[in-house]
Design a protein around this motif. Structure first.
Motif, PDB file in Angstrom:
ATOM      1  N   GLY A  14       0.788  -1.235   0.000  1.00 41.08           N
ATOM      2  CA  GLY A  14       0.000   0.000   0.000  1.00 41.08           C
ATOM      3  C   GLY A  14       0.816   1.279   0.000  1.00 41.08           C
ATOM      4  N   LEU A  15       1.829   1.311   0.872  1.00 40.74           N
ATOM      5  CA  LEU A  15       2.605   2.546   1.010  1.00 40.74           C
ATOM      6  C   LEU A  15       3.348   2.899  -0.287  1.00 40.74           C
ATOM      7  CD1 LEU A  15       5.013   3.207   3.932  1.00 40.74           C
ATOM      8  CD2 LEU A  15       5.969   2.762   1.714  1.00 40.74           C
ATOM      9  N   LEU A  62       0.805   3.821  -3.069  1.00 35.71           N
ATOM     10  CA  LEU A  62       0.285   5.177  -2.828  1.00 35.71           C
ATOM     11  C   LEU A  62       1.281   6.204  -3.377  1.00 35.71           C
ATOM     12  CD1 LEU A  62      -2.037   6.763  -1.248  1.00 35.71           C
ATOM     13  CD2 LEU A  62      -0.266   7.131   0.476  1.00 35.71           C
ATOM     14  N   ASP A  82       6.410  -5.345   5.194  1.00 38.11           N
ATOM     15  CA  ASP A  82       5.652  -4.100   5.255  1.00 38.11           C
ATOM     16  C   ASP A  82       5.289  -3.700   6.686  1.00 38.11           C
ATOM     17  OD1 ASP A  82       3.763  -6.092   5.339  1.00 38.11           O
ATOM     18  OD2 ASP A  82       2.344  -5.099   4.014  1.00 38.11           O
ATOM     19  N   ASP A 121       6.538   7.642   5.789  1.00 37.25           N
ATOM     20  CA  ASP A 121       6.737   6.711   6.896  1.00 37.25           C
ATOM     21  C   ASP A 121       8.078   6.967   7.598  1.00 37.25           C
ATOM     22  OD1 ASP A 121       4.663   4.389   7.436  1.00 37.25           O
ATOM     23  OD2 ASP A 121       6.565   3.852   8.332  1.00 37.25           O
ATOM     24  N   HIS A 169       1.867   5.564   8.348  1.00 41.56           N
ATOM     25  CA  HIS A 169       1.031   4.698   7.511  1.00 41.56           C
ATOM     26  C   HIS A 169       0.510   3.466   8.209  1.00 41.56           C
ATOM     27  CE1 HIS A 169       1.582   6.401   3.459  1.00 41.56           C
ATOM     28  NE2 HIS A 169       2.751   6.802   3.934  1.00 41.56           N
ATOM     29  N   THR A 170       0.771   3.334   9.471  1.00 40.93           N
ATOM     30  CA  THR A 170       0.338   2.079  10.080  1.00 40.93           C
ATOM     31  C   THR A 170       0.160   2.226  11.582  1.00 40.93           C
ATOM     32  OG1 THR A 170       0.909  -0.219  10.446  1.00 40.93           O
ATOM     33  CG2 THR A 170       2.749   1.277  10.239  1.00 40.93           C
ATOM     34  N   ALA A 221       5.960  -1.497  13.305  1.00 45.68           N
ATOM     35  CA  ALA A 221       6.463  -0.888  12.067  1.00 45.68           C
ATOM     36  C   ALA A 221       7.137   0.460  12.328  1.00 45.68           C
ATOM     37  CB  ALA A 221       5.329  -0.722  11.063  1.00 45.68           C
ATOM     38  N   VAL A 269      -3.553   8.693   7.352  1.00 47.08           N
ATOM     39  CA  VAL A 269      -3.951   8.477   5.962  1.00 47.08           C
ATOM     40  C   VAL A 269      -5.442   8.167   5.781  1.00 47.08           C
ATOM     41  CG1 VAL A 269      -1.650   7.875   5.140  1.00 47.08           C
ATOM     42  CG2 VAL A 269      -3.106   6.090   6.114  1.00 47.08           C
ATOM     43  N   ASN A 277      -6.197   8.924   2.004  1.00 43.45           N
ATOM     44  CA  ASN A 277      -5.539   8.424   0.791  1.00 43.45           C
ATOM     45  C   ASN A 277      -6.445   8.474  -0.430  1.00 43.45           C
ATOM     46  OD1 ASN A 277      -3.136   7.768   1.986  1.00 43.45           O
ATOM     47  ND2 ASN A 277      -3.660   5.612   2.331  1.00 43.45           N
ATOM     48  N   TYR A 280      -3.758  -9.446  10.489  1.00 42.35           N
ATOM     49  CA  TYR A 280      -4.753  -8.399  10.770  1.00 42.35           C
ATOM     50  C   TYR A 280      -5.689  -8.163   9.579  1.00 42.35           C
ATOM     51  CZ  TYR A 280      -2.601  -4.422   8.208  1.00 42.35           C
ATOM     52  OH  TYR A 280      -2.136  -3.567   7.245  1.00 42.35           O
ATOM     53  N   GLU A 295      -6.303  -1.470  10.024  1.00 42.05           N
ATOM     54  CA  GLU A 295      -5.863  -1.084   8.665  1.00 42.05           C
ATOM     55  C   GLU A 295      -5.876   0.437   8.604  1.00 42.05           C
ATOM     56  OE1 GLU A 295      -4.076  -1.811   5.965  1.00 42.05           O
ATOM     57  OE2 GLU A 295      -5.417  -3.412   5.285  1.00 42.05           O
ATOM     58  N   ALA A 296      -4.705   1.032   8.368  1.00 40.77           N
ATOM     59  CA  ALA A 296      -4.657   2.493   8.412  1.00 40.77           C
ATOM     60  C   ALA A 296      -5.683   3.086   7.440  1.00 40.77           C
ATOM     61  CB  ALA A 296      -3.252   2.975   8.075  1.00 40.77           C
ATOM     62  N   SER A 297      -5.630   2.646   6.206  1.00 40.61           N
ATOM     63  CA  SER A 297      -6.597   3.167   5.241  1.00 40.61           C
ATOM     64  C   SER A 297      -7.044   2.063   4.293  1.00 40.61           C
ATOM     65  CB  SER A 297      -5.943   4.317   4.439  1.00 40.61           C
ATOM     66  OG  SER A 297      -6.593   4.507   3.215  1.00 40.61           O
ATOM     67  N   GLY A 298      -6.063   1.472   3.598  1.00 43.03           N
ATOM     68  CA  GLY A 298      -6.391   0.598   2.475  1.00 43.03           C
ATOM     69  C   GLY A 298      -6.569   1.481   1.264  1.00 43.03           C
TER      70      GLY A 298
HETATM   71  O1  DL6 Z   1      -1.156   4.627   3.288  1.00 42.38           O
HETATM   72  C1  DL6 Z   1      -0.989   3.640   2.354  1.00 42.38           C
HETATM   73  C2  DL6 Z   1      -1.146   2.285   2.986  1.00 42.38           C
HETATM   74  C3  DL6 Z   1      -2.465   2.117   3.722  1.00 42.38           C
HETATM   75  O2  DL6 Z   1      -3.515   2.248   2.814  1.00 42.38           O
HETATM   76  C4  DL6 Z   1      -2.525   0.755   4.385  1.00 42.38           C
HETATM   77  O3  DL6 Z   1      -3.652   0.665   5.184  1.00 42.38           O
HETATM   78  C5  DL6 Z   1      -1.286   0.549   5.227  1.00 42.38           C
HETATM   79  O4  DL6 Z   1      -1.261  -0.767   5.732  1.00 42.38           O
HETATM   80  C6  DL6 Z   1      -0.061   0.789   4.383  1.00 42.38           C
HETATM   81  N1  DL6 Z   1       1.132   0.609   5.151  1.00 42.38           N
HETATM   82  C7  DL6 Z   1       2.179  -0.034   4.607  1.00 42.38           C
HETATM   83  C8  DL6 Z   1       3.341  -0.375   5.421  1.00 42.38           C
HETATM   84  N2  DL6 Z   1       3.419   0.372   6.542  1.00 42.38           N
HETATM   85  N3  DL6 Z   1       4.445   0.613   7.065  1.00 42.38           N
HETATM   86  N4  DL6 Z   1       5.383   0.843   7.530  1.00 42.38           N
HETATM   87  O5  DL6 Z   1       2.190  -0.375   3.447  1.00 42.38           O
HETATM   88  O6  DL6 Z   1      -0.067   2.102   3.847  1.00 42.38           O
END
Ligand code: DL6
Length: 841
Positions: free
Chosen positions: A124-125, A128, A277, A326, A364-365, A370, A442, A476, A566, A668-671
């Motif tokens: 995801g990160l 994005l 991640d 991050d 991001h998390t 992390a 996010v 996001n 998760y 889940e921060a955003s997805g």
């Molecule tokens: O912000 C982008 C993305 C989010 O949409 C996800 O929910 C989140 O899990 C992801 N985080 C990562 C790794 N995090 N770290 N460190 O990919 O970010």
């Protein structure tokens, strides 16, 4: 020279053909009569590169001329995906390229498939960051990305006997036709060595960092064209090269071989992406990588700043904004101070003021594992000057906090950059929040969690100093150019036809105009035809990757994302087993009445993540049983799709009817794949987590199949689970029983033991006093997950209703375009304004 160059028309099919033939012969040394499809792709890539380069150079000249404020995105990951189709679309060259290649007897689509899928990110990160670059260029914002040119990106995932096997992905193989190596742009990056004090040439006291090893960072530019603009921005990736100086004295010495070896080692620095991640590895190489790209990037952007006529350091924040993606690039806080104080001779106080005005940090998390922490001992060895700087910054920070909260307040130990313990560590999260102008989450729920749980003391501090808006939310998004227009041309054509123009591609609010047609039967039949077309492509893809025939009339249910407990792929496969058991109980006549489903699950597991790998094996094994069962296979199929990557997503997402975003609330921060699916007319089965919440707000409650506990209920439920008062639904008991019976183990004792261990763990059977049970509340959420899936089936049975909901959801996604997200970053965080390049420049 200018006149000579001006002889070709960038968007004339004949010019494209001529340039293609020239590149085939003179750049690739093929002949016009003898070349492979891969050669053709490379030559076409070079044709495109010519156009990209021109636009990139002209855009840079324009930014310089206008003396604009620039944004710099520092990210250790960019999950870019294939470039060619996207770049052709953004440069508005689709028609002329199509014509040119049809004229040469080739389909553009075939060329696209020749391209490697650069996976310089985990998930995801990184994806994005790639969507952000597309939007920055499309919004004509003077913003660049900086990162690492890993030779080996994310591993290729093979599935052998149901298990993940990681294979190296040497994506640059024979070179990437789009990138521009810049041997003229290199910076030295020092590692290790020691700090001495002395006098500079003017006799002033100064600090010198000497010795150690020097690696050269060499730039590789990747032009990023915007859509509907003449601006092309840049993603500058750094490759580690041995230092240019070669110690000639060593030629005759025995140390010669060692010297060559150490030069070769320098190259290892940018060799490989760490495939984790949500956790980090405290490996020295990773810190070296982070410092390497941060130092090169900051040197580069400061060099650009001091090239401005009559620059003044006090104006740096008016000209430069940096985003740290991050904690990975957060050593930037100390490096910026070092460059300003030690190299540029700015006074400490002013340097700190400039640093904290220029840098910003995105979290991001919510997974605490992390947030990177580095042993002090490691930093001391590798970056001795940075340790001094961090020490001094921390001293001042603590003094400030002590004045506010008293000497022994717990706030102080929580906010200190140093973590005490057997191994003393540096908390990169704390360094980032202290050094940043703005900190952002996010998605709305994630930003609240940051304030409440991740950095509560910092948020309190911000409120106490009257700056609560130091922490802001930036929900996001995804780019509609790649994720609708390129991935789903049939849908893009529908939108453009009904709305009368393609303006929606740069202004997604225009899609609201589709809502008045949501019950229109003509649109319904075109919409369903579009889905059929996508499903046909998916069926071919699944046949090729999984050797499985799927029914294109079935409901397509997809979960694609990194494999993590998760994210609860385990709950998804447990549900599939339950569905299978229900089907088995039915008579053939009753089965006929049930909704057909194809469940596809894909994603990579971090190589050391044992449970995630067992989950992959379980999914594969369940597939082997269900897909072969003559009683049920007509009604239910399940497959693990290997090697999930950006190009796979571009085929899978448009074909989905539903997709699963089922993380435990608050994890889940955003997805972002949730956004891609809905933009393509898929509906979501999801929890009240991450951006699901905001998608539901925008699209309407009826478009989402919500289930599961809410974030504020999680702690209580987890406490009950821990204490053993945790009832297990009888339907889930039956699923557990089947697993324990070995129904999915294929007589493999190892798999049987592994599957039982997953179940035991959920059921709270603990190892030696430690609670390692159902942390992600699968058991608790399972009954409502079954209910949600039943609602899906019932709704899907009414085709007109489903189609209406699908149109309604896809047309309500304006908020989730990265154009909106990036506009907010530019306005609220960076203060960077668009600089639209006129054509004559
Ligand atoms: O912000 C982008 C993305 C989010 O949409 C996800 O929910 C989140 O899990 C992801 N985080 C990562 C790794 N995090 N770290 N460190 O990919 O970010």
């Amino acid at each position: 020279l200018w006149k000579l160059m001006d002889t070709y028309e960038p968007n004339d099919p004949e010019s494209i053909q001529k340039s293609f033939a020239r590149h085939l012969e003179y750049s690739l040394a093929c002949t016009r009569f003898n070349f492979t499809m891969e050669d053709a792709y490379r030559a076409a890539g070079l044709v495109l590169r010519d156009r990209l380069l021109e636009s990139l150079n002209d855009t840079n000249d324009y930014y310089r001329k206008m003396d604009v404020k620039r944004g710099y995105y520092l990210s250790a990951e960019y999950l870019i995906g294939r470039h060619m189709q996207n770049a052709i679309a953004n440069l508005d060259l689709e028609q002329p390229f199509k014509e040119a290649f049809i004229g040469l007897g080739m389909e553009l689509e075939e060329l696209f498939h020749e391209e490697a899928d650069p996976a310089l990110g985990n998930g995801g990160l990184g994806r994005l960051a790639a969507c952000f670059l597309d939007s920055m260029a499309t919004l004509s914002l003077p913003c660049w990305g900086y990162g690492i040119r890993y030779s080996y990106g994310m591993f290729k995932q093979e599935i052998q006997n149901g298990r993940q096997v990681e294979c190296p992905d040497f994506w640059i193989g024979d070179g990437c036709p789009f990138e521009i190596p810049r041997p003229d742009i290199t910076y030295p990056v020092r590692l290790y060595g020691e700090v001495t004090h002395g006098e500079d040439e003017k006799g002033n006291w100064c600090v010198n960092w000497v010795g150690g090893e020097i690696v050269q960072a060499m730039a590789y530019d990747n032009p990023i064209p915007g859509f509907d603009t003449y601006n092309t921005n840049n993603l500058r990736l750094w490759r580690a090269c041995p230092s240019k100086e070669f110690d000639l004295d060593m030629f005759s010495a025995a140390a010669y071989a060692d010297s060559v070896e150490s030069r070769r080692k320098a190259e290892d620095l940018s060799a490989v992406l760490y495939p984790n991640d949500a956790t980090y590895e405290g490996k020295e190489l990773r810190l070296r990588q982070q410092y390497f790209f941060v130092s090169a990037s900051l040197q580069d952007l400061l060099r650009d700043f001091i090239k401005r006529p009559n620059y003044k350091w006090s104006e740096l924040p008016e000209k430069v904004a940096v985003q740290m993606n991050d904690t990975h690039p957060t050593i930037a806080v100390a490096e910026m101070m070092r460059l300003l104080v030690d190299v540029m001779h700015v006074h400490w106080e002013e340097a700190w003021d400039l640093t904290t005005k220029c840098l910003n940090y995105t979290n991001h998390t919510v997974m605490p594992e992390a947030l990177e922490k580095w042993p002090v001992e490691m930093i001391e060895r590798m970056l001795p000057r940075h340790l001094q700087i961090i020490g001094e910054l921390n001293l001042r920070w603590i003094k400030d906090l002590q004045k506010k909260y008293g000497d022994h307040s717990p706030v102080i130990s929580a906010l200190s950059i140093f973590e005490e313990g057997d191994i003393k560590k540096i908390r990169m999260g704390n360094l980032a929040i202290m050094g940043a102008n703005k900190v952002n989450g996010v998605a709305a729920i994630h930003t609240e969690i940051i304030k409440k749980e991740t950095f509560p003391e910092f948020y309190k501090y911000c409120c106490d100093i009257g700056k609560p808006d130091k922490i802001v939310n930036m929900t996001n998004g995804v780019t509609p150019r790649r994720w609708v227009h390129c991935a789903n041309p049939a849908l893009s054509a529908i939108f453009t036809k009904y709305l009368g123009s393609h303006e929606w591609l740069t202004d997604m609010t225009k899609l609201k105009g589709m809502l008045k047609f949501k019950e229109d039967s003509k649109l319904h039949s075109e919409w369903m035809e579009m889905k059929r077309e996508c499903k046909a492509k998916l069926a071919a893809f699944v046949k090729e990757k999984c050797d499985l025939d799927i029914d294109q009339d079935a409901l397509i249910d997809i979960q694609i994302k990194r494999i993590h407990e998760y994210k609860r792929q385990l709950m998804n496969i447990l549900y599939v087993i339950h569905r299978y058991q229900e089907l088995k109980k039915k008579s053939p006549g009753e089965r006929e009445k049930t909704q057909k489903r194809v469940v596809l699950i894909g994603g990579k597991a971090a190589s050391a993540y044992v449970n995630a790998k067992i989950i992959i094996k379980l999914i594969s094994n369940v597939g082997k049983v269900i897909n072969k069962d003559p009683d049920t296979s007509k009604y239910l199929k399940v497959a693990f799709v290997p090697n999930y990557c950006v190009s796979a997503a571009q085929v899978m997402i448009p074909a989905s009817d539903i997709s699963e975003h089922i993380s435990t609330a608050g994890t889940e921060a955003s997805g972002t794949s949730n956004m891609k699916f809905v933009m393509n007319g898929g509906l979501i089965v999801g929890t009240m987590d991450g951006a699901n919440i905001e998608i539901r707000e925008e699209c309407g409650e009826d478009t989402m199949f919500i289930f599961g506990c809410l974030e504020h209920q999680v702690a209580d439920i987890a406490a009950k689970a821990k204490s053993g008062h945790y009832p297990i639904d009888s339907r889930l008991q039956a699923v557990f029983q089947a697993i324990r019976n070995g129904d999915f183990s294929h007589g493999e004792p190892e798999a049987q033991a592994e599957f039982c261990s997953l179940v035991d763990r959920l059921c709270n059977i603990q190892a030696a006093g430690t609670w390692d049970g159902d942390k992600y509340l699968v058991i608790s959420d399972f009954p409502s997950f079954i209910d949600a899936q039943a609602r899906v089936d019932a709704t899907y049975a009414d085709k007109a209703k489903w189609c209406k909901l699908s149109i309604q959801a896809a047309s309500s996604m304006a908020k989730f375009s990265t154009d909106r997200t990036i506009k907010e970053y530019a306005e609220v965080i960076w203060g960077v304004k668009p600089a639209v390049r006129p054509l004559e420049d």
